[in-house]
Design a protein around this motif. Structure first.
Motif, PDB file in Angstrom:
ATOM      1  N   GLN A 210       3.395 -21.442  26.866  1.00 16.45           N
ATOM      2  CA  GLN A 210       3.352 -22.853  26.462  1.00 16.45           C
ATOM      3  C   GLN A 210       2.306 -23.078  25.373  1.00 16.45           C
ATOM      4  N   LEU A 211       1.127 -22.496  25.542  1.00 14.86           N
ATOM      5  CA  LEU A 211       0.063 -22.680  24.549  1.00 14.86           C
ATOM      6  C   LEU A 211       0.407 -21.995  23.229  1.00 14.86           C
ATOM      7  N   ARG A 212       1.145 -20.903  23.302  1.00 13.43           N
ATOM      8  CA  ARG A 212       1.609 -20.258  22.059  1.00 13.43           C
ATOM      9  C   ARG A 212       2.594 -21.170  21.332  1.00 13.43           C
ATOM     10  N   ARG A 213       3.499 -21.793  22.060  1.00 18.34           N
ATOM     11  CA  ARG A 213       4.464 -22.706  21.422  1.00 18.34           C
ATOM     12  C   ARG A 213       3.755 -23.903  20.805  1.00 18.34           C
ATOM     13  N   GLU A 214       2.679 -24.344  21.416  1.00 24.39           N
ATOM     14  CA  GLU A 214       1.926 -25.483  20.894  1.00 24.39           C
ATOM     15  C   GLU A 214       1.073 -25.114  19.689  1.00 24.39           C
ATOM     16  N   GLY A 215       0.952 -23.813  19.385  1.00 25.87           N
ATOM     17  CA  GLY A 215       0.147 -23.370  18.249  1.00 25.87           C
ATOM     18  C   GLY A 215      -1.325 -23.264  18.543  1.00 25.87           C
ATOM     19  N   LEU A 216      -1.698 -23.460  19.790  1.00 22.16           N
ATOM     20  CA  LEU A 216      -3.109 -23.374  20.167  1.00 22.16           C
ATOM     21  C   LEU A 216      -3.567 -21.921  20.275  1.00 22.16           C
ATOM     22  N   LEU A 217      -2.643 -21.036  20.618  1.00 20.87           N
ATOM     23  CA  LEU A 217      -2.951 -19.633  20.863  1.00 20.87           C
ATOM     24  C   LEU A 217      -1.988 -18.769  20.058  1.00 20.87           C
ATOM     25  N   SER A 218      -2.511 -17.767  19.353  1.00 17.74           N
ATOM     26  CA  SER A 218      -1.657 -16.828  18.619  1.00 17.74           C
ATOM     27  C   SER A 218      -2.088 -15.412  18.953  1.00 17.74           C
ATOM     28  N   ILE A 219      -1.123 -14.573  19.321  1.00 15.28           N
ATOM     29  CA  ILE A 219      -1.390 -13.204  19.729  1.00 15.28           C
ATOM     30  C   ILE A 219      -1.632 -12.338  18.486  1.00 15.28           C
ATOM     31  N   THR A 220      -2.715 -11.545  18.522  1.00 15.41           N
ATOM     32  CA  THR A 220      -3.047 -10.669  17.387  1.00 15.41           C
ATOM     33  C   THR A 220      -2.985  -9.195  17.760  1.00 15.41           C
ATOM     34  N   GLY A 221      -2.852  -8.889  19.034  1.00 19.10           N
ATOM     35  CA  GLY A 221      -2.805  -7.498  19.486  1.00 19.10           C
ATOM     36  C   GLY A 221      -2.471  -7.459  20.959  1.00 19.10           C
ATOM     37  N   PRO A 222      -2.360  -6.254  21.546  1.00 20.26           N
ATOM     38  CA  PRO A 222      -2.018  -6.150  22.967  1.00 20.26           C
ATOM     39  C   PRO A 222      -2.978  -6.913  23.879  1.00 20.26           C
ATOM     40  N   ARG A 223      -4.260  -6.948  23.535  1.00 20.73           N
ATOM     41  CA  ARG A 223      -5.251  -7.602  24.374  1.00 20.73           C
ATOM     42  C   ARG A 223      -6.153  -8.520  23.552  1.00 20.73           C
ATOM     43  N   SER A 224      -5.625  -9.096  22.478  1.00 18.94           N
ATOM     44  CA  SER A 224      -6.442  -9.982  21.655  1.00 18.94           C
ATOM     45  C   SER A 224      -5.605 -11.151  21.143  1.00 18.94           C
ATOM     46  N   ALA A 225      -6.291 -12.257  20.852  1.00 17.83           N
ATOM     47  CA  ALA A 225      -5.609 -13.455  20.366  1.00 17.83           C
ATOM     48  C   ALA A 225      -6.596 -14.315  19.596  1.00 17.83           C
ATOM     49  N   ARG A 226      -6.061 -15.192  18.791  1.00 17.83           N
ATOM     50  CA  ARG A 226      -6.882 -16.193  18.101  1.00 17.83           C
ATOM     51  C   ARG A 226      -6.595 -17.558  18.711  1.00 17.83           C
ATOM     52  N   VAL A 227      -7.652 -18.361  18.801  1.00 21.07           N
ATOM     53  CA  VAL A 227      -7.560 -19.686  19.396  1.00 21.07           C
ATOM     54  C   VAL A 227      -7.921 -20.728  18.348  1.00 21.07           C
ATOM     55  N   ASP A 228      -7.105 -21.761  18.241  1.00 24.43           N
ATOM     56  CA  ASP A 228      -7.450 -22.914  17.418  1.00 24.43           C
ATOM     57  C   ASP A 228      -8.439 -23.741  18.231  1.00 24.43           C
ATOM     58  N   ARG A 229      -9.741 -23.563  17.946  1.00 22.69           N
ATOM     59  CA  ARG A 229     -10.761 -24.169  18.797  1.00 22.69           C
ATOM     60  C   ARG A 229     -10.714 -25.702  18.741  1.00 22.69           C
ATOM     61  N   VAL A 230     -10.433 -26.258  17.581  1.00 22.51           N
ATOM     62  CA  VAL A 230     -10.347 -27.719  17.480  1.00 22.51           C
ATOM     63  C   VAL A 230      -9.221 -28.231  18.369  1.00 22.51           C
ATOM     64  N   ALA A 231      -8.058 -27.583  18.267  1.00 20.88           N
ATOM     65  CA  ALA A 231      -6.924 -27.987  19.104  1.00 20.88           C
ATOM     66  C   ALA A 231      -7.227 -27.764  20.576  1.00 20.88           C
ATOM     67  N   LEU A 232      -7.959 -26.693  20.875  1.00 24.86           N
ATOM     68  CA  LEU A 232      -8.322 -26.406  22.270  1.00 24.86           C
ATOM     69  C   LEU A 232      -9.194 -27.519  22.840  1.00 24.86           C
ATOM     70  N   LEU A 233     -10.213 -27.921  22.102  1.00 22.45           N
ATOM     71  CA  LEU A 233     -11.096 -28.982  22.582  1.00 22.45           C
ATOM     72  C   LEU A 233     -10.343 -30.294  22.741  1.00 22.45           C
ATOM     73  N   GLN A 234      -9.416 -30.572  21.831  1.00 22.99           N
ATOM     74  CA  GLN A 234      -8.602 -31.787  21.951  1.00 22.99           C
ATOM     75  C   GLN A 234      -7.719 -31.723  23.189  1.00 22.99           C
ATOM     76  N   ALA A 235      -7.159 -30.552  23.466  1.00 20.76           N
ATOM     77  CA  ALA A 235      -6.302 -30.397  24.644  1.00 20.76           C
ATOM     78  C   ALA A 235      -7.106 -30.571  25.928  1.00 20.76           C
ATOM     79  N   ILE A 236      -8.333 -30.041  25.945  1.00 21.73           N
ATOM     80  CA  ILE A 236      -9.181 -30.202  27.128  1.00 21.73           C
ATOM     81  C   ILE A 236      -9.532 -31.675  27.327  1.00 21.73           C
ATOM     82  N   GLU A 237      -9.854 -32.351  26.230  1.00 25.10           N
ATOM     83  CA  GLU A 237     -10.185 -33.783  26.330  1.00 25.10           C
ATOM     84  C   GLU A 237      -8.998 -34.578  26.850  1.00 25.10           C
ATOM     85  N   ALA A 238      -7.806 -34.267  26.345  1.00 24.72           N
ATOM     86  CA  ALA A 238      -6.609 -34.968  26.807  1.00 24.72           C
ATOM     87  C   ALA A 238      -6.345 -34.681  28.280  1.00 24.72           C
ATOM     88  N   GLN A 239      -6.573 -33.442  28.695  1.00 24.62           N
ATOM     89  CA  GLN A 239      -6.355 -33.081  30.095  1.00 24.62           C
ATOM     90  C   GLN A 239      -7.358 -33.797  30.999  1.00 24.62           C
TER      91      GLN A 239
END
Length: 242
Positions: A210-239
């Motif tokens: 779900q978070l990948r579809r939202e663009g908040l999380l993007s997979i960069t390797g088998p055990r690594s990913a990049r996070v849109d920190r601004v979007a993450l903080l907004q999602a936490i605030e909304a939650q």
């Protein structure tokens, strides 16, 4: 686990030079010592390299040393009375782990590498000796103990209770805090997420997708990913508002 041999060369021991130049020295226990203090202790500190999923120490094992994490992430695991696996805490760059050794107690949890690790092994007897002469070191140790307690309490408050989506978001935030700015985070396996957040593997997989579809999380390797920190903080605030 690879132990980095320390050989004397030149007028100053290479481990003392490494400690003086260490990128996490200001965050580490020995940030309380000046260069003269580092020169006194360098021969008794070992540099360790570890591979992912390698065990640094086991629950119930002898606590004869503490460790400063120079790079990487460590997870702490234990089993419940029913045999369920739980990950109870994470530690990263600059953290001091194995604090049970200060009281000569066995380790409370298994400490396992999540990523490639670089650590410094600090014998307990060295800290006992330094504590008699270095008041600043004693204060730094107490601060480290308090930090570990704060992290454990925050883990329970943010990751062990509340709505499942909020727990996943909070876990991603914690992982960004353990990662150097601009670098990909360590992405736990779905079963690891379940063991951290007390949720089914299927639920963990669904939230990650779900978070990948939202663009908040993007997979960069088998055990690594990049996070849109601004979007993450907004999602936490909304939650938190919901």
């Amino acid at each position: 686990m690879a132990v980095m041999p320390i050989d004397r060369a030149g007028t100053r021991h290479p481990q003392a030079e490494a400690c003086a130049r260490c990128a996490v020295r200001s965050q580490s226990l020995f940030g309380a010592l000046d260069e003269a203090g580092l020169d006194r202790i360098h021969t008794r500190i070992e540099g360790l390299d570890m591979a992912p999923d390698e065990t640094l120490y086991a629950r119930g094992g002898d606590g004869s040393a503490l460790y400063t994490i120079r790079t990487g992430v460590v997870r702490f695991e234990r089993s419940t009375a029913r045999g369920d696996r739980r990950i109870v805490r994470l530690a990263g760059r600059g953290d001091l782990i194995g604090l049970e050794a200060l009281l000569q107690r066995p380790h409370a949890d298994d400490a396992i590498a999540c990523t490639p690790l670089q650590l410094c092994r600090i014998p307990r007897v060295l800290l006992d000796e330094l504590g008699q002469d270095e008041a600043a070191l004693t204060r730094a140790l107490m601060q480290r103990w308090q930090d570990a307690l704060d992290q454990s309490e925050a883990w329970v408050a943010d990751l062990a209770t509340g709505p499942a989506r909020r727990r996943v978001l909070r876990l991603l935030l914690r992982l960004t805090e353990l990662t150097e700015p601009g670098q990909p985070i360590w992405l736990p396996r779905r079963e690891d997420i379940g063991a951290m957040l007390d949720m089914a593997i299927e639920s963990a997989s669904r939230f990650v997708s779900q978070l990948r579809r939202e663009g908040l999380l993007s997979i960069t390797g088998p055990r690594s990913a990049r996070v849109d920190r601004v979007a993450l903080l907004q999602a936490i605030e909304a939650q938190d508002r919901s």
